[in-house]
Design an enzyme around this catalytic site. Structure first.
Site, PDB file in Angstrom:
ATOM      1  N   CYS A 167      13.887   3.911 -16.840  1.00 38.71           N
ATOM      2  CA  CYS A 167      13.849   2.417 -16.637  1.00 38.71           C
ATOM      3  C   CYS A 167      14.687   1.561 -17.444  1.00 38.71           C
ATOM      4  O   CYS A 167      14.074   0.896 -18.310  1.00 38.71           O
ATOM      5  CB  CYS A 167      12.426   1.973 -16.452  1.00 38.71           C
ATOM      6  SG  CYS A 167      11.251   2.998 -15.661  1.00 38.71           S
TER       7      CYS A 167
ATOM      8  N   CYS B 290       3.978   7.543 -18.570  1.00 43.78           N
ATOM      9  CA  CYS B 290       4.865   7.243 -17.632  1.00 43.78           C
ATOM     10  C   CYS B 290       4.195   6.076 -16.607  1.00 43.78           C
ATOM     11  O   CYS B 290       3.060   6.469 -16.013  1.00 43.78           O
ATOM     12  CB  CYS B 290       5.537   8.363 -16.663  1.00 43.78           C
ATOM     13  SG  CYS B 290       6.631   8.045 -15.464  1.00 43.78           S
TER      14      CYS B 290
ATOM     15  N   GLN C 228      10.992   8.238   1.431  1.00 39.33           N
ATOM     16  CA  GLN C 228      11.188   7.148   0.435  1.00 39.33           C
ATOM     17  C   GLN C 228      10.053   7.327  -0.600  1.00 39.33           C
ATOM     18  O   GLN C 228       9.089   7.237  -0.367  1.00 39.33           O
ATOM     19  CB  GLN C 228      11.075   5.732   1.174  1.00 39.33           C
ATOM     20  CG  GLN C 228      12.572   5.792   1.778  1.00 39.33           C
ATOM     21  CD  GLN C 228      13.662   5.211   1.095  1.00 39.33           C
ATOM     22  OE1 GLN C 228      13.476   5.161  -0.048  1.00 39.33           O
ATOM     23  NE2 GLN C 228      14.693   5.013   1.775  1.00 39.33           N
TER      24      GLN C 228
ATOM     25  N   TYR D  30      21.895   9.947  10.080  1.00 34.57           N
ATOM     26  CA  TYR D  30      21.418  10.298   8.920  1.00 34.57           C
ATOM     27  C   TYR D  30      19.966  10.137   8.782  1.00 34.57           C
ATOM     28  O   TYR D  30      19.341   9.389   7.971  1.00 34.57           O
ATOM     29  CB  TYR D  30      21.938   9.635   7.666  1.00 34.57           C
ATOM     30  CG  TYR D  30      23.356   9.728   7.743  1.00 34.57           C
ATOM     31  CD1 TYR D  30      24.148  10.639   7.112  1.00 34.57           C
ATOM     32  CD2 TYR D  30      24.301   8.701   8.238  1.00 34.57           C
ATOM     33  CE1 TYR D  30      25.752  10.524   7.180  1.00 34.57           C
ATOM     34  CE2 TYR D  30      25.487   8.731   8.213  1.00 34.57           C
ATOM     35  CZ  TYR D  30      26.244   9.725   7.777  1.00 34.57           C
ATOM     36  OH  TYR D  30      27.770   9.729   7.846  1.00 34.57           O
TER      37      TYR D  30
ATOM     38  N   GLU E 201      20.681  14.518  11.964  1.00 41.73           N
ATOM     39  CA  GLU E 201      20.602  14.728  10.624  1.00 41.73           C
ATOM     40  C   GLU E 201      21.199  15.955  10.075  1.00 41.73           C
ATOM     41  O   GLU E 201      21.027  16.949  10.994  1.00 41.73           O
ATOM     42  CB  GLU E 201      19.132  14.622  10.100  1.00 41.73           C
ATOM     43  CG  GLU E 201      18.716  15.215   8.739  1.00 41.73           C
ATOM     44  CD  GLU E 201      19.382  14.518   7.717  1.00 41.73           C
ATOM     45  OE1 GLU E 201      19.978  15.286   6.737  1.00 41.73           O
ATOM     46  OE2 GLU E 201      19.315  13.491   7.707  1.00 41.73           O
TER      47      GLU E 201
ATOM     48  N   CYS F 132      22.095   2.511  -0.024  1.00 42.84           N
ATOM     49  CA  CYS F 132      21.449   2.659  -1.437  1.00 42.84           C
ATOM     50  C   CYS F 132      22.485   2.617  -2.158  1.00 42.84           C
ATOM     51  O   CYS F 132      22.382   2.795  -3.450  1.00 42.84           O
ATOM     52  CB  CYS F 132      20.592   3.747  -1.600  1.00 42.84           C
ATOM     53  SG  CYS F 132      21.791   5.359  -1.433  1.00 42.84           S
TER      54      CYS F 132
END
Length: 468
Positions: free
Chosen positions: A81, A172, A300, A329, A350, A426
């Site tokens: 992070c 975390c 995801q 994909y 895929e 992404c």
């Protein structure tokens, strides 16, 4: 130190993908870890390269108004992070800027409209999966090093850019409880029972990895990865965790003696409960879809933002019910299943065969009949014969990996010339490159950046391309 340069009262003006701040000094760009845009500081320049230099903070003279106190005690050591010291509104503004500038600079593309970035409702505890690594010699920051603690075991994350170093994680903030409690209990019991932690360099030991997955429906999966089979030790630690955390609905283990940590090609053995957990997504019309998630399934990792992403894909596709749609994909078929009720037929393609098996299963679970999935290399699948058999698509949805689409796939899309292409990415850099190759036939009507991973530099972007 004597050969290094000291730069005083310099201002951080931007932030790079790595989370390091950008400083300009005497015409050079300097990347500095630990600053945020707006900080004024004294820095030491310790490394010079052809196009940039690297520096470290000596002291912050005037803190930026955008600076906030990190909530995690591991901030600065754990690389997970790296933007946690930056106000969330500023994070979103920087990601919006990153997408817009990348598309313009790399793609040379004019976008008719870019919508404001969709921020996350939860900026902590938003992940549904974490993977931890055992190490027989945890990484130590310099100030902790002494002979007494040098060989302590650890369970946590790899230190950035150091494959053989693992930072022991005490807390975390990425995954909801009982994730922290499970990890700490596993470590405490393993140490108490003298179970060998993994030696990353020599590939020896017993305990290798720990994966924890959860769902919005309250189901919980825990997967142990062992270096080798030792039935007595294995049952001892798994029984202990099963008894201590009865809320675990899926407890499994994998034996991985390989040189690398990947286990997608290895069988997962069920120890207790079901071999999967089930997640639920909600379509724009309010109907729900169920997805079974096994240890090897791709899903995801931010469920709430994934739902927002898929809804945006559906909105951009704007299907009327008579379209043939190709979903490239497709992974485990989440987007394909999400939009299937809005189309005449959906074909998902895929590369990973196990993902296609999952995709077919999820379509069956949801009673979706107008959908087919195929496994194969994208650049070899999109042939004229494939299109003759399945029909030329009116709409193509593509969600490639970070490297973007192969030039042959882009060439096939240009030949098929669908009315619309919804490009999910992404990595805006490779998205910009790919879109620029389609500029001859397509206009970018609208883009929607989405923040899937708060406190990181990563940003998702959805672009609607319409045939000219």
């Amino acid at each position: 130190m004597a050969n290094n340069t000291i730069a005083e009262n310099v201002e951080a003006i931007d932030i790079a993908d790595s989370g390091r701040a950008v400083v300009r000094h005497e015409g050079r760009v300097i990347f500095v870890k630990g600053l945020v845009p707006g900080d004024i500081a004294d820095i030491e320049i310790y490394k010079s390269k052809r196009n940039h230099a690297e520096g470290k903070v000596i002291s912050i003279k005037t803190p930026s108004p955008n600076r906030v106190k990190p909530v995690c005690i591991h901030f600065g050591s754990c690389g997970g992070c790296s933007w946690q010291n930056l106000d969330y509104g500023t994070q979103l503004a920087l990601k919006q800027k990153q997408v817009e500038e990348t598309i313009r600079r790399i793609g040379g593309i004019t976008v008719e409209q870019t919508l404001p970035i969709l921020g996350a409702g939860n900026i902590y505890k938003y992940r549904n999966k974490l993977e931890f690594t055992f190490s027989n010699k945890r990484w130590l920051p310099y100030e902790e090093m002494n002979e007494a603690n040098f060989n302590q075991p650890g369970l946590g994350f790899h230190v950035p850019r150091l494959f053989d170093k693992v930072i022991d994680i005490k807390e975390c903030h990425l995954q909801p409880d009982p994730s922290n409690s499970i990890r700490l209990a596993v470590k405490e019991f393993a140490i108490k029972e003298n179970m060998p932690f993994f030696d990353i360099r020599h590939k020896e030991g017993f305990l290798r990895n720990l994966m924890i997955r959860d769902t919005t429906t309250g189901e919980l999966m825990v997967v142990f990865v062992f270096v080798k089979e030792d039935k007595e030790m294995r049952e001892k630690i798994m029984n202990h965790i099963a008894e201590k955390f009865p809320q675990i609905t899926s407890l499994l283990y994998i034996i991985n003696p390989k040189m690398n940590d990947t286990f997608n090609d290895l069988p997962a053995e069920l120890y207790k409960g079901l071999p999967y957990i089930t997640e639920v997504l909600k379509r724009r019309n309010g109907t729900e879809l169920k997805f079974r998630i096994s240890p090897q399934s791709f899903f995801q990792t931010n469920t709430a933002q994934a739902n927002a992403l898929y809804s945006k894909v559906s909105e951009f596709a704007d299907l009327k019910g008579d379209e043939i749609v190709f979903d490239l994909y497709t992974g485990c078929g989440t987007i394909a299943s999400f939009i299937a009720s809005e189309a005449k037929h959906v074909t998902g393609i895929e590369y990973v065969e196990q993902a296609v098996i999952d995709a077919k299963l999820n379509a069956d679970i949801n009673g979706i009949k107008n959908i087919d999935f195929y496994a194969g290399d994208m650049q070899h699948m999109l042939t004229e014969e494939f299109c003759r058999h399945h029909g030329l698509p009116n709409v193509v949805i593509t969600d490639p990996p970070r490297g973007g689409m192969h030039p042959d796939v882009i060439g096939a899309l240009m030949k098929m010339a669908p009315e619309k292409i919804v490009y999910v990415s992404c990595n805006p850099s490779t998205q910009a490159r790919d879109i620029s190759l389609m500029d001859e036939k397509y206009t970018v009507k609208i883009m929607q950046p989405i923040d899937m991973f708060p406190h990181t530099s990563h940003v998702e972007n959805v672009a609607l391309l319409v045939r000219k």
